[in-house]
Motif scaffolding. Structure first.
Motif, PDB file in Angstrom:
ATOM      1  N   UNK A   1       0.801  -1.184   0.001  1.00 47.39           N
ATOM      2  CA  UNK A   1       0.038  -0.067  -0.105  1.00 47.39           C
ATOM      3  C   UNK A   1       0.849   1.165  -0.035  1.00 47.39           C
ATOM      4  N   UNK A   2       0.478   2.341  -0.699  1.00 48.86           N
ATOM      5  CA  UNK A   2       1.062   3.545  -0.748  1.00 48.86           C
ATOM      6  C   UNK A   2       0.303   4.567  -0.981  1.00 48.86           C
ATOM      7  N   UNK A   3       0.592   5.757  -0.802  1.00 48.80           N
ATOM      8  CA  UNK A   3      -0.126   6.968  -0.982  1.00 48.80           C
ATOM      9  C   UNK A   3       0.827   8.089  -1.598  1.00 48.80           C
ATOM     10  N   UNK A   4       0.127   8.892  -2.589  1.00 43.64           N
ATOM     11  CA  UNK A   4       0.826   9.973  -3.325  1.00 43.64           C
ATOM     12  C   UNK A   4       0.084  11.130  -2.628  1.00 43.64           C
ATOM     13  N   UNK A   5       0.445  11.664  -1.717  1.00 43.54           N
ATOM     14  CA  UNK A   5      -0.368  13.058  -1.153  1.00 43.54           C
ATOM     15  C   UNK A   5      -0.678  14.122  -2.033  1.00 43.54           C
ATOM     16  N   UNK A   6       0.430  14.261  -2.981  1.00 39.41           N
ATOM     17  CA  UNK A   6       0.328  15.305  -3.988  1.00 39.41           C
ATOM     18  C   UNK A   6      -0.778  15.135  -5.083  1.00 39.41           C
ATOM     19  N   UNK A   7      -1.318  13.981  -5.260  1.00 39.52           N
ATOM     20  CA  UNK A   7      -2.227  13.561  -6.113  1.00 39.52           C
ATOM     21  C   UNK A   7      -3.557  12.957  -5.367  1.00 39.52           C
ATOM     22  N   UNK A   8      -3.438  13.221  -3.920  1.00 41.12           N
ATOM     23  CA  UNK A   8      -4.786  12.603  -3.067  1.00 41.12           C
ATOM     24  C   UNK A   8      -4.938  11.206  -3.643  1.00 41.12           C
ATOM     25  N   UNK A   9      -3.943  10.330  -3.951  1.00 41.62           N
ATOM     26  CA  UNK A   9      -4.507   8.917  -4.244  1.00 41.62           C
ATOM     27  C   UNK A   9      -3.662   7.889  -3.631  1.00 41.62           C
ATOM     28  N   UNK A  10      -4.395   6.827  -3.177  1.00 37.05           N
ATOM     29  CA  UNK A  10      -3.802   5.698  -2.555  1.00 37.05           C
ATOM     30  C   UNK A  10      -3.716   4.594  -3.510  1.00 37.05           C
ATOM     31  N   UNK A  11      -2.799   3.852  -3.226  1.00 34.53           N
ATOM     32  CA  UNK A  11      -2.358   2.494  -4.281  1.00 34.53           C
ATOM     33  C   UNK A  11      -2.311   1.456  -3.590  1.00 34.53           C
ATOM     34  N   UNK A  12      -2.747   0.218  -4.222  1.00 29.82           N
ATOM     35  CA  UNK A  12      -2.457  -0.905  -3.654  1.00 29.82           C
ATOM     36  C   UNK A  12      -1.591  -1.612  -5.028  1.00 29.82           C
ATOM     37  N   UNK A  13      -0.375  -2.209  -4.651  1.00 28.59           N
ATOM     38  CA  UNK A  13       0.173  -2.973  -5.598  1.00 28.59           C
ATOM     39  C   UNK A  13       0.074  -4.143  -5.413  1.00 28.59           C
TER      40      UNK A  13
END
Length: 122
Positions: free
Chosen positions: A71-83
Motif C-alpha cells: 500500500x502506498x499514497x501519493x499525497x500530491x495526487x490525493x491518491x492511494x494505491x495497492x500494488x
C-alpha cells in the motif's frame, strides 16, 4: 463532500500483478486514515492494508497478503494505491477503498468507494 473512487481492477492469471488506485476528492494528508478492504462472494469484507493520516508510516497488512501487496499514497495526487503481486485465485474479490477521519479502526463509519473487481484465474 469527500468521495473516493477505485480503479485498476481486472482479470489476471495467477502469479500476475495489478495496481489499484483510489482517487480522493479532497486532500487526505493529515486528515484521513486510508485503507483497502476486499470482499469475495459469500464472504465477509476483510481489511487488506491500511495507512495512517500521514500516508507514509504505520502500514498494516492482512496476513494473507503480506509480502505480496504494498500500500502506498501519493499525497500530491490525493491518491492511494495497492500494488498486488503474486496474485492468487483466493485474491479474487471486489476491492474497496475507505477514508476515515476518526482513525479508530472502525472503518465502517468511513467513506467508502464503489469498489473495483479483481479476478484471478488459475
Amino acid at each position: 463532500a469527500m468521495q473516493v473512487a477505485e480503479s485498476g481492477g481486472g482479470s489476471v492469471q495467477a502469479g500476475g500483478s495489478l495496481r489499484l488506485s483510489c482517487a480522493a476528492s479532497e486532500n487526505t494528508y493529515r486528515r484521513y486514515c486510508m485503507a483497502w478492504f476486499r470482499q469475495a462472494p459469500g464472504k465477509e469484507r476483510e481489511g487488506v492494508a491500511t495507512v495512517d493520516i500521514y500516508g507514509s508510516t504505520n502500514y498494516v497488512y492482512a496476513e494473507s497478503v503480506k509480502g505480496r501487496f504494498t500500500i502506498s499514497q501519493d499525497n500530491s495526487k490525493n491518491t492511494l494505491y495497492l500494488q498486488m503481486n503474486g496474485l492468487k485465485p483466493e485474491d479474487t474479490a471486489t476491492y474497496y477503498c475507505v477514508a476515515d477521519t476518526e482513525c479508530t479502526g472502525n472503518w465502517y463509519s468511513g467513506i467508502w468507494g464503489q469498489g473495483t473487481q479483481v479476478t484471478v484465474s488459475s
